[in-house]
Design a protein around this motif. Structure first.
Motif, PDB file in Angstrom:
ATOM      1  N   MET A   1     -29.763 -40.203 -30.409  1.00 14.48           N
ATOM      2  CA  MET A   1     -28.654 -40.011 -29.500  1.00 14.48           C
ATOM      3  C   MET A   1     -28.687 -38.581 -28.988  1.00 14.48           C
ATOM      4  SD  MET A   1     -24.669 -40.750 -30.167  1.00 14.48           S
ATOM      5  CE  MET A   1     -24.102 -41.870 -28.932  1.00 14.48           C
ATOM      6  N   SER A   2     -28.543 -38.419 -27.716  1.00  9.73           N
ATOM      7  CA  SER A   2     -28.610 -37.106 -27.087  1.00  9.73           C
ATOM      8  C   SER A   2     -27.297 -36.345 -27.273  1.00  9.73           C
ATOM      9  CB  SER A   2     -28.909 -37.282 -25.600  1.00  9.73           C
ATOM     10  OG  SER A   2     -28.875 -36.035 -24.951  1.00  9.73           O
ATOM     11  N   ALA A   3     -27.410 -35.054 -27.598  1.00 13.77           N
ATOM     12  CA  ALA A   3     -26.224 -34.234 -27.832  1.00 13.77           C
ATOM     13  C   ALA A   3     -25.619 -33.728 -26.533  1.00 13.77           C
ATOM     14  CB  ALA A   3     -26.581 -33.056 -28.723  1.00 13.77           C
ATOM     15  N   ASP A   4     -26.347 -33.821 -25.419  1.00  7.18           N
ATOM     16  CA  ASP A   4     -25.856 -33.283 -24.148  1.00  7.18           C
ATOM     17  C   ASP A   4     -25.394 -34.367 -23.175  1.00  7.18           C
ATOM     18  OD1 ASP A   4     -28.328 -34.326 -23.687  1.00  7.18           O
ATOM     19  OD2 ASP A   4     -29.047 -32.657 -22.459  1.00  7.18           O
ATOM     20  N   LYS A   5     -24.893 -35.459 -23.697  1.00  5.68           N
ATOM     21  CA  LYS A   5     -24.407 -36.549 -22.852  1.00  5.68           C
ATOM     22  C   LYS A   5     -23.173 -36.084 -22.084  1.00  5.68           C
ATOM     23  CE  LYS A   5     -22.932 -41.279 -22.728  1.00  5.68           C
ATOM     24  NZ  LYS A   5     -22.595 -42.492 -23.426  1.00  5.68           N
ATOM     25  N   GLN A   6     -23.156 -36.309 -20.803  1.00  3.37           N
ATOM     26  CA  GLN A   6     -22.080 -35.878 -19.932  1.00  3.37           C
ATOM     27  C   GLN A   6     -21.069 -37.017 -19.711  1.00  3.37           C
ATOM     28  OE1 GLN A   6     -21.786 -32.746 -18.632  1.00  3.37           O
ATOM     29  NE2 GLN A   6     -23.535 -32.237 -19.908  1.00  3.37           N
ATOM     30  N   ILE A   7     -19.828 -36.642 -19.552  1.00  7.59           N
ATOM     31  CA  ILE A   7     -18.783 -37.617 -19.220  1.00  7.59           C
ATOM     32  C   ILE A   7     -18.792 -37.788 -17.709  1.00  7.59           C
ATOM     33  CG2 ILE A   7     -16.312 -38.073 -19.192  1.00  7.59           C
ATOM     34  CD1 ILE A   7     -16.099 -36.446 -21.758  1.00  7.59           C
ATOM     35  N   THR A   8     -18.885 -39.032 -17.265  1.00  8.30           N
ATOM     36  CA  THR A   8     -18.949 -39.310 -15.824  1.00  8.30           C
ATOM     37  C   THR A   8     -17.571 -39.674 -15.297  1.00  8.30           C
ATOM     38  OG1 THR A   8     -19.391 -41.654 -16.139  1.00  8.30           O
ATOM     39  CG2 THR A   8     -21.309 -40.183 -16.104  1.00  8.30           C
ATOM     40  N   SER A   9     -17.456 -39.682 -13.998  1.00 13.03           N
ATOM     41  CA  SER A   9     -16.190 -40.077 -13.381  1.00 13.03           C
ATOM     42  C   SER A   9     -15.878 -41.540 -13.683  1.00 13.03           C
ATOM     43  CB  SER A   9     -16.220 -39.829 -11.873  1.00 13.03           C
ATOM     44  OG  SER A   9     -17.226 -40.600 -11.261  1.00 13.03           O
ATOM     45  N   ASP A  10     -16.902 -42.359 -13.821  1.00 15.03           N
ATOM     46  CA  ASP A  10     -16.684 -43.766 -14.194  1.00 15.03           C
ATOM     47  C   ASP A  10     -16.063 -43.875 -15.585  1.00 15.03           C
ATOM     48  OD1 ASP A  10     -17.673 -44.768 -11.814  1.00 15.03           O
ATOM     49  OD2 ASP A  10     -19.706 -45.073 -12.609  1.00 15.03           O
ATOM     50  N   ASP A  11     -16.532 -43.031 -16.500  1.00 13.43           N
ATOM     51  CA  ASP A  11     -15.947 -43.024 -17.848  1.00 13.43           C
ATOM     52  C   ASP A  11     -14.471 -42.643 -17.803  1.00 13.43           C
ATOM     53  OD1 ASP A  11     -18.433 -43.659 -18.948  1.00 13.43           O
ATOM     54  OD2 ASP A  11     -18.951 -41.550 -19.294  1.00 13.43           O
ATOM     55  N   LEU A  12     -14.164 -41.625 -17.023  1.00 18.34           N
ATOM     56  CA  LEU A  12     -12.776 -41.182 -16.897  1.00 18.34           C
ATOM     57  C   LEU A  12     -11.913 -42.242 -16.230  1.00 18.34           C
ATOM     58  CD1 LEU A  12     -13.306 -37.458 -15.915  1.00 18.34           C
ATOM     59  CD2 LEU A  12     -12.588 -38.370 -18.114  1.00 18.34           C
ATOM     60  N   PHE A  13     -12.475 -42.945 -15.245  1.00 20.95           N
ATOM     61  CA  PHE A  13     -11.728 -44.018 -14.575  1.00 20.95           C
ATOM     62  C   PHE A  13     -11.413 -45.140 -15.555  1.00 20.95           C
ATOM     63  CE2 PHE A  13     -11.714 -48.114 -12.380  1.00 20.95           C
ATOM     64  CZ  PHE A  13     -10.616 -47.928 -11.560  1.00 20.95           C
ATOM     65  N   LYS A  14     -12.389 -45.533 -16.364  1.00 21.81           N
ATOM     66  CA  LYS A  14     -12.167 -46.592 -17.350  1.00 21.81           C
ATOM     67  C   LYS A  14     -11.098 -46.190 -18.366  1.00 21.81           C
ATOM     68  CE  LYS A  14     -16.851 -48.419 -17.048  1.00 21.81           C
ATOM     69  NZ  LYS A  14     -18.143 -48.533 -17.745  1.00 21.81           N
ATOM     70  N   LEU A  15     -11.153 -44.940 -18.807  1.00 24.25           N
ATOM     71  CA  LEU A  15     -10.158 -44.444 -19.743  1.00 24.25           C
ATOM     72  C   LEU A  15      -8.767 -44.440 -19.115  1.00 24.25           C
ATOM     73  CD1 LEU A  15      -9.503 -43.154 -22.488  1.00 24.25           C
ATOM     74  CD2 LEU A  15     -10.009 -40.948 -21.436  1.00 24.25           C
ATOM     75  N   SER A  16      -8.683 -43.989 -17.885  1.00 26.97           N
ATOM     76  CA  SER A  16      -7.407 -43.948 -17.176  1.00 26.97           C
ATOM     77  C   SER A  16      -6.832 -45.348 -16.995  1.00 26.97           C
ATOM     78  CB  SER A  16      -7.599 -43.279 -15.817  1.00 26.97           C
ATOM     79  OG  SER A  16      -6.442 -43.367 -15.052  1.00 26.97           O
ATOM     80  N   ALA A  17      -7.661 -46.279 -16.595  1.00 31.06           N
ATOM     81  CA  ALA A  17      -7.202 -47.665 -16.402  1.00 31.06           C
ATOM     82  C   ALA A  17      -6.727 -48.265 -17.718  1.00 31.06           C
ATOM     83  CB  ALA A  17      -8.330 -48.498 -15.797  1.00 31.06           C
ATOM     84  N   SER A  18      -7.452 -48.005 -18.790  1.00 33.97           N
ATOM     85  CA  SER A  18      -7.058 -48.546 -20.099  1.00 33.97           C
ATOM     86  C   SER A  18      -5.720 -47.981 -20.548  1.00 33.97           C
ATOM     87  CB  SER A  18      -8.129 -48.212 -21.142  1.00 33.97           C
ATOM     88  OG  SER A  18      -9.351 -48.818 -20.799  1.00 33.97           O
ATOM     89  N   LEU A  19      -5.534 -46.679 -20.391  1.00 34.29           N
ATOM     90  CA  LEU A  19      -4.270 -46.064 -20.790  1.00 34.29           C
ATOM     91  C   LEU A  19      -3.121 -46.548 -19.921  1.00 34.29           C
ATOM     92  CD1 LEU A  19      -5.443 -42.430 -21.581  1.00 34.29           C
ATOM     93  CD2 LEU A  19      -4.811 -44.229 -23.197  1.00 34.29           C
ATOM     94  N   SER A  20      -3.386 -46.787 -18.653  1.00 35.40           N
ATOM     95  CA  SER A  20      -2.347 -47.316 -17.764  1.00 35.40           C
ATOM     96  C   SER A  20      -1.911 -48.705 -18.218  1.00 35.40           C
ATOM     97  CB  SER A  20      -2.851 -47.380 -16.324  1.00 35.40           C
ATOM     98  OG  SER A  20      -3.067 -46.099 -15.819  1.00 35.40           O
ATOM     99  N   LEU A  21      -2.868 -49.540 -18.572  1.00 36.81           N
ATOM    100  CA  LEU A  21      -2.535 -50.887 -19.042  1.00 36.81           C
ATOM    101  C   LEU A  21      -1.704 -50.828 -20.322  1.00 36.81           C
ATOM    102  CD1 LEU A  21      -5.850 -52.813 -18.390  1.00 36.81           C
ATOM    103  CD2 LEU A  21      -3.662 -53.098 -17.217  1.00 36.81           C
ATOM    104  N   VAL A  22      -2.048 -49.931 -21.221  1.00 39.40           N
ATOM    105  CA  VAL A  22      -1.277 -49.784 -22.450  1.00 39.40           C
ATOM    106  C   VAL A  22       0.143 -49.338 -22.122  1.00 39.40           C
ATOM    107  CG1 VAL A  22      -1.048 -48.424 -24.575  1.00 39.40           C
ATOM    108  CG2 VAL A  22      -3.263 -49.368 -23.939  1.00 39.40           C
ATOM    109  N   GLY A  23       0.273 -48.379 -21.209  1.00 36.33           N
ATOM    110  CA  GLY A  23       1.590 -47.888 -20.822  1.00 36.33           C
ATOM    111  C   GLY A  23       2.451 -48.967 -20.200  1.00 36.33           C
ATOM    112  N   TYR A  24       1.878 -49.744 -19.292  1.00 30.91           N
ATOM    113  CA  TYR A  24       2.633 -50.818 -18.648  1.00 30.91           C
ATOM    114  C   TYR A  24       3.004 -51.906 -19.652  1.00 30.91           C
ATOM    115  CZ  TYR A  24       1.758 -48.746 -14.125  1.00 30.91           C
ATOM    116  OH  TYR A  24       1.730 -47.886 -13.069  1.00 30.91           O
ATOM    117  N   SER A  25       2.122 -52.170 -20.595  1.00 34.63           N
ATOM    118  CA  SER A  25       2.429 -53.168 -21.622  1.00 34.63           C
ATOM    119  C   SER A  25       3.602 -52.716 -22.479  1.00 34.63           C
ATOM    120  CB  SER A  25       1.210 -53.410 -22.511  1.00 34.63           C
ATOM    121  OG  SER A  25       0.149 -53.931 -21.752  1.00 34.63           O
ATOM    122  N   LEU A  26       3.605 -51.429 -22.843  1.00 35.72           N
ATOM    123  CA  LEU A  26       4.729 -50.906 -23.616  1.00 35.72           C
ATOM    124  C   LEU A  26       6.030 -50.958 -22.819  1.00 35.72           C
ATOM    125  CD1 LEU A  26       3.075 -47.840 -25.367  1.00 35.72           C
ATOM    126  CD2 LEU A  26       3.833 -49.968 -26.424  1.00 35.72           C
TER     127      LEU A  26
END
Length: 66
Positions: A1-26
């Motif tokens: 596993m590479s130690a210099d893996k970068q976080i992409t905008s797609d990763d951030l979008f997926k995280l944002s969408a997941s947190l939004s769904l959790v918030g709306y569910s609550l």
């Protein structure tokens, strides 16, 4: 596993969408709980509670669409 893996905008979008769904569910669970609590209320309290629920639902819809 590479130690210099970068976080992409797609990763951030997926995280944002997941947190939004959790918030709306609550929020929906809170509305359901408020509806259950209103069952034993007087007529005036029930109308006031329903009005608050409508406002909360409209806020959620506007945030989701906006």
């Amino acid at each position: 596993m590479s130690a210099d893996k970068q976080i992409t905008s797609d990763d951030l979008f997926k995280l944002s969408a997941s947190l939004s769904l959790v918030g709306y569910s609550l929020a929906l669970l809170a509305l359901e709980k408020a509806d259950e609590d209103a069952e034993g209320a007087t007529e005036r309290q029930e109308r006031k509670g329903k009005k608050k629920m409508k406002v909360a639902v409209h806020r959620m819809i506007s945030r989701f669409n906006g």
